[in-house]
Design an enzyme around this catalytic site. Structure first.
Site, PDB file in Angstrom:
ATOM      1  N   GLY A 167       0.924  -1.378   0.091  1.00 49.28           N
ATOM      2  CA  GLY A 167      -0.162   0.030  -0.012  1.00 49.28           C
ATOM      3  C   GLY A 167       0.978   1.327   0.068  1.00 49.28           C
ATOM      4  O   GLY A 167       2.105   1.201  -0.220  1.00 49.28           O
ATOM      5  N   ASN A 168       0.248   2.367   0.186  1.00 49.48           N
ATOM      6  CA  ASN A 168       0.924   3.588   0.376  1.00 49.48           C
ATOM      7  C   ASN A 168       0.209   4.554   1.453  1.00 49.48           C
ATOM      8  O   ASN A 168      -0.656   4.140   2.069  1.00 49.48           O
ATOM      9  CB  ASN A 168       1.034   4.369  -0.928  1.00 49.48           C
ATOM     10  CG  ASN A 168      -0.405   4.795  -1.522  1.00 49.48           C
ATOM     11  OD1 ASN A 168      -1.008   5.476  -0.948  1.00 49.48           O
ATOM     12  ND2 ASN A 168      -0.778   3.866  -2.604  1.00 49.48           N
ATOM     13  N   ARG A 169       1.012   5.570   1.648  1.00 54.55           N
ATOM     14  CA  ARG A 169       0.500   6.323   2.762  1.00 54.55           C
ATOM     15  C   ARG A 169      -0.549   7.582   2.464  1.00 54.55           C
ATOM     16  O   ARG A 169      -0.698   8.546   3.247  1.00 54.55           O
ATOM     17  CB  ARG A 169       1.711   7.382   3.209  1.00 54.55           C
ATOM     18  CG  ARG A 169       2.913   6.234   4.120  1.00 54.55           C
ATOM     19  CD  ARG A 169       4.150   7.003   4.757  1.00 54.55           C
ATOM     20  NE  ARG A 169       5.010   7.633   3.719  1.00 54.55           N
ATOM     21  CZ  ARG A 169       5.093   8.844   3.452  1.00 54.55           C
ATOM     22  NH1 ARG A 169       4.325   9.746   4.180  1.00 54.55           N
ATOM     23  NH2 ARG A 169       5.769   9.369   2.534  1.00 54.55           N
ATOM     24  N   ALA A 214      -3.935   7.326  -5.017  1.00 56.06           N
ATOM     25  CA  ALA A 214      -2.584   6.727  -5.240  1.00 56.06           C
ATOM     26  C   ALA A 214      -2.740   5.312  -5.269  1.00 56.06           C
ATOM     27  O   ALA A 214      -2.700   4.383  -4.189  1.00 56.06           O
ATOM     28  CB  ALA A 214      -1.731   7.285  -4.085  1.00 56.06           C
TER      29      ALA A 214
END
Ligand code: PMT
Length: 404
Positions: A210-212, A278
């Site tokens: 995943g990402n932030r 994102a």
């Protein structure tokens, strides 16, 4: 800005007990001069600072201060329904904390809780009170509830100190309302579709790639579009969704493939589509069915490409649909952003760089450069994500308003 924007608008002006209450007289006069119908409600302590007689004379309506007055009952629900907007000016730290807590011990708070219209506040307090963490917390709370905060001024304060916390001048408050009502029509009748947040691509039942992304940028765009009259749908990745009084339609998704299907299902009816999410470009080809156990020195995971949602929709869009993407870059920013805009057939791309402090993921701020296709790049200062969202909508309307 349309200077007729306040003509005929029904405004409840709530006044609380602050020394800045004296400015409410000039404010009432200005709003009435702009054609608004103004009804004033005062908290009991506000009457120590300015006389109800002054305000009833200027507003040409009786001023109300109590839920019960001389045997009659003030119908706060009817007042809340009557208004096109409620403006609380000045707003004290005390009333702010009651609003944040949902307290209801005077007429003004009862009307606030019943009002279905947009609510604006013009805070007024001493600089230290203004910067106190609890003030900040309460402002964030009411802002999440949809209240619009009119920025305070800097200058001489009632305490004798000089600093931040002065109530905005009546002219600035009036201009703020005028701008709101003028902009309030700018996306009326339009359907907006926004992707926001990260995607989580499972490796096994407990782990993911995943990402932030927090979803804040996309949700700010959604809120600003709603305030301009658009019907908004957000396809939102796995993030916490702040509770708001009246938010957009939200479709929750987990993975990029789920986001793709949700966008595909709503794309046809949308006029403007903004890709602020994102999205993971790759996902594990075969997520493990059980939790992966540690064994051996290395673990090989084969990744396969996810659908490029913006690029695929860019191929499908018709001549009247606008697609707007974001570019999150770390180097050679402008060139990469322009390349992405061309590759995904976007009408505009919004660049944010992780090299700019306060920009990009998670923070409440962003620093962007807007690149409309075929036009020069427009650079903006670091701002709150809500203010950035306004800049993006203003730019969309400036460049493509005639296509909408
Ligand atoms: O959510 P926040 O914490 O508020 O942070 C905001 C943000 C940094 C996530 C946002 O401002 C932002 O930059 N979003 C796009 C991030 C990104 O993935 O950029 P990209 O350069 O990798 O992708 C370019 C564009 O294609 C983006 O519009 C993206 O949504 C879209 N895309 C990318 C890959 C993919 N498979 N499908 C897509 O639609």
């Amino acid at each position: 800005m349309s200077y007729a924007a306040l003509s005929g608008k029904k405004i409840i002006l709530g006044i609380t007990g602050s020394i800045a209450a004296y400015k409410a007289a000039a404010l009432t006069r200005l709003l009435v001069r702009e054609g608004a119908v103004v009804k004033v409600i005062m908290t009991p302590s506000a009457t120590n600072f300015i006389s109800p007689l002054t305000l009833s004379t200027l507003s040409r309506h009786e001023v109300q201060t109590q839920v019960m007055e001389e045997g009659s009952w003030n119908n706060h629900v009817a007042l809340g329904l009557w208004a096109d907007c409620m403006l609380i000016a000045p707003l004290t730290a005390n009333t702010l904390s009651s609003m944040a807590a949902g307290a209801c011990d005077n007429l003004l708070l009862a009307v606030y809780l019943s009002a279905r219209c947009p609510v604006f506040v013009a805070p007024a307090m001493d600089e230290d009170m203004w910067h106190h963490p609890s003030t900040n917390r309460n402002l964030s709370r009411i802002s999440a509830d949809g209240v619009k905060i009119i920025p305070v001024g800097h200058g001489e304060l009632a305490s004798g100190l000089t600093g931040e916390g002065r109530m905005a001048e009546p002219e600035d408050i009036t201009a703020f309302l005028q701008q709101f009502f003028a902009e309030g029509q700018s996306l009326k009748g339009k359907k907006v579709l926004i992707t926001a947040g990260p995607t989580y691509e499972p490796l096994d039942p407990v782990r993911f790639i995943g990402n932030r992304s927090s979803g804040k940028m996309g949700l700010s765009l959604a809120e600003a579009a709603m305030a301009r009259g658009a019907a908004v749908t957000v396809v939102l990745g796995p993030v916490h969704l702040p509770e708001t009084k009246s938010g957009p339609e939200v479709i929750r998704v987990g993975t990029a493939v789920e986001m793709f299907h949700a966008v595909e299902a709503h794309f046809g009816e949308a006029d403007i589509i903004i890709f602020a999410a994102a999205v993971a470009d790759y996902r594990p080809e075969m997520p493990a069915e059980q939790k992966i156990k540690r064994k051996g020195d290395e673990l090989m995971v084969r990744l396969v490409p996810n659908p490029d949602i913006a690029a695929q929709m860019g191929q499908r869009k018709n001549y009247r649909q606008l697609t707007i993407g974001f570019a999150l870059e770390t180097e050679n920013e402008l060139q990469h952003a322009r390349d992405k805009m061309a590759k995904k057939n976007l009408d505009m791309i919004v660049l944010n760089s992780l090299r700019d402090p306060g920009a990009g993921f998670e923070s409440d701020t962003n620093k962007i450069t807007i690149i409309p296709a075929g036009n020069k790049a427009e650079e903006y200062q670091l701002k709150s994500k809500s203010a950035v969202a306004e800049d993006i909508w203003n730019s969309i309307l400036q460049h493509f308003g005639d296509r909408l």
